[in-house]
Scaffold this active site. Structure first.
Site, short mmCIF file in Angstrom:
data_model
loop_
_atom_site.label_atom_id
_atom_site.label_comp_id
_atom_site.label_asym_id
_atom_site.label_seq_id
_atom_site.Cartn_x
_atom_site.Cartn_y
_atom_site.Cartn_z
N ALA A 15 61.05 9.91 67.39
CA ALA A 15 60.57 9.13 68.54
C ALA A 15 61.51 8.05 69.05
CB ALA A 15 59.22 8.50 68.20
N ALA A 16 62.40 7.50 68.21
CA ALA A 16 63.24 6.39 68.66
C ALA A 16 64.21 6.85 69.76
CB ALA A 16 64.04 5.82 67.48
N PRO A 17 64.47 5.98 70.75
CA PRO A 17 64.08 4.57 70.85
C PRO A 17 62.71 4.34 71.49
CG PRO A 17 65.57 5.09 72.64
CD PRO A 17 65.47 6.34 71.80
N GLY A 18 62.04 5.42 71.95
CA GLY A 18 60.68 5.25 72.46
C GLY A 18 60.44 5.68 73.89
N GLY A 19 61.44 6.22 74.56
CA GLY A 19 61.25 6.63 75.95
C GLY A 19 60.14 7.64 76.12
N ARG A 56 66.20 2.22 63.68
CA ARG A 56 65.82 2.72 65.01
C ARG A 56 64.31 2.61 65.21
NH1 ARG A 56 68.69 6.34 68.01
NH2 ARG A 56 66.98 7.85 68.02
N ASP A 80 61.72 15.94 70.29
CA ASP A 80 62.99 15.80 71.00
C ASP A 80 64.05 15.82 69.91
OD1 ASP A 80 64.68 15.38 73.22
OD2 ASP A 80 64.79 13.25 72.74
N CYS A 128 68.97 17.98 74.28
CA CYS A 128 69.85 17.60 75.39
C CYS A 128 71.20 18.29 75.20
CB CYS A 128 69.99 16.09 75.52
SG CYS A 128 70.62 15.27 74.03
#
Length: 458
Positions: free
Chosen positions: A112-116, A140, A180, A233
């Site tokens: 999950a970091a940084p939280g976007g 993080r 992610d 990504c």
């Protein structure tokens, strides 16, 4: 002129074929900056009415906008500190926007970091259900916790654990999971040229091994009929189409879903890049920077269908005598808390998400919404509670205009004059109606209770 590794260029020529030169040309374009509105606090329409800088709509993100990062600094505006928006690369907004969150869902953001993405998932839950945000890196995860609290998300567990350790606590537990995944980062070469130097020909195979393990662990935590969104990504098929192909073959209970709403710039996953030419792979999505105003991404939405299994966790209930000072403060609020979900841990009072399993043995940074600390003869409300509340949910408010010089002084941690206030005690300090934190009034001066670690340095 950008210098790409020869092995990477050869791969991209094979993947893109006649579009390779268009891809190269996109490196001459300027970097893109994105802002995503926090709909848990403010509607898009309301935000546009008060937004102090020029925005352009991101066409595939309903609450996303481009801004000119060379001329404005949204991170320095008080609205940023009020949690009204998150700054995020435009394509990176896509995964959380395409995971169909419903009220009451139990949702896991595994990396999950940084939280976007976690902040968007939490906003979509609208104070219902549960968000579990995990990152294996403790440092993080601390930044992740801050972003979640700034966004005012209370129904949350913030963990820092190996994904495999979570299975015994959350077997077949989550309605929705977002991964992610850590990846070779090829889609970010334009945004961050340093990643080009860090890349090697072995990177995709290394990260594919990590992704394979993370996916297997996540599936053990996904409910029957639950949905998992996997994203990277990067461009390499071993981390994208072939990873999903392998998963579908190994788990017949899984099926790929169409990613909706569709956008004309999305590219279907490449069936030709799979080992079996699996037609279902076309339901996944690739984002290419020469076709869209964003960096490179891959997304696949999976649904799990199988017989339900009994869950091995016990729901925790939190009962006991609430300190009178805490009760008196909570009684002031314009919202009610289910007393069975209150948890007093030493001096700290938490409000736990509904249906949370027992957490003994997990390394977490936050379990539930920290309401405040019960100290001798007083209750001190937390910064997290201030960000969770809406202005109308607390009776004592100092609401300042964004142009009032006291706002920046407050955000820097200074005591501020408050001649308009009279009744001593805790006040919720707001900017244009949106909470920033607490202050305590003594002799018409507001003693600053803004969290020290969040204060502006200049």
């Amino acid at each position: 002129m950008i210098q790409l590794p020869a092995a990477f260029s050869a791969k991209m020529k094979r993947i893109l074929q006649g579009e390779y030169e268009d891809y190269l040309a996109c490196f001459d374009d300027e970097r893109l900056y994105g802002l995503r509105v926090n709909e848990g606090k403010i509607s898009v329409e309301e935000f546009l009415e008060i937004c102090p800088f020029e925005l352009r709509k991101i066409p595939w993100i309903h609450n996303g906008f481009f801004y000119d990062g060379e001329s404005v600094s949204p991170a320095k505006h008080p609205y940023y500190h009020a949690g009204l928006y998150y700054l995020q690369e435009p394509s990176a907004m896509t995964p959380a926007s395409r995971l169909p969150i419903e009220a009451g869902d139990k949702v896991l953001d595994l990396c999950a970091a940084p939280g976007g993405k976690a902040t968007e998932l939490g906003a979509k839950l609208k104070r219902t259900g549960m968000l579990v945000a995990n990152d294996i890196s403790n440092s993080r995860a601390k930044g992740l916790l801050k972003n979640i609290e700034v966004f005012g998300i209370g129904n949350v567990l913030v963990l820092s654990e190996e994904p495999g350790h979570l299975i015994e606590f959350f077997p077949h537990f989550f309605d929705k999971i977002l991964i992610d995944a850590p990846c070779s980062g090829e889609g970010m070469f334009r945004k961050d040229p340093k990643m080009i130097k860090a890349w090697s020909e072995e990177s995709p195979e290394f990260f594919a091994g990590l992704q394979r393990g993370i996916l297997a662990q996540a599936l053990a935590m996904l409910k029957p009929e639950g949905m998992l969104l996997y994203s990277t990504c990067t461009f390499d098929e071993r981390e994208n189409e072939q990873m999903i192909e392998e998963l579908l073959i190994a788990h017949p209970s899984l099926s790929l879903k169409n990613i909706t709403p569709n956008y004309e710039g999305f590219t279907n996953g490449f069936v030709t890049l799979t080992k079996t030419e699996m037609p279902e792979i076309a339901k996944s999505v690739r984002i290419f920077p020469h076709k869209m105003a964003g960096e490179g991404h891959f997304l696949a939405l999976l649904e799990k269908k199988e017989e339900s299994r009994p869950l091995s966790y016990e729901e925790a209930t939190y009962q006991g005598k609430l300190p009178v000072e805490a009760k008196e403060f909570l009684d002031l609020l314009g919202i009610s808390f289910d007393k069975s979900r209150l948890s007093l841990q030493k001096e700290r009072l938490f409000y736990m998400p509904e249906g949370v399993p027992r957490l003994k043995g997990l390394r977490f940074l936050r379990s539930g919404l920290l309401l405040g600390e019960c100290k001798k003869n007083r209750f001190e409300p937390s910064q997290a509670l201030a960000m969770y509340l809406k202005k109308e949910e607390y009776p004592f408010v100092l609401d300042l205009s964004a142009t009032d010089e006291r706002v920046l002084r407050y955000l820097k941690g200074e005591t501020i004059a408050a001649p308009e206030l009279s009744e001593k005690g805790y006040y919720l300090v707001c900017v244009d109606g949106y909470p920033l934190g607490w202050g305590k009034l003594v002799n018409r001066m507001l003693k600053n209770k803004y969290l020290p670690g969040w204060r502006m340095s200049c």
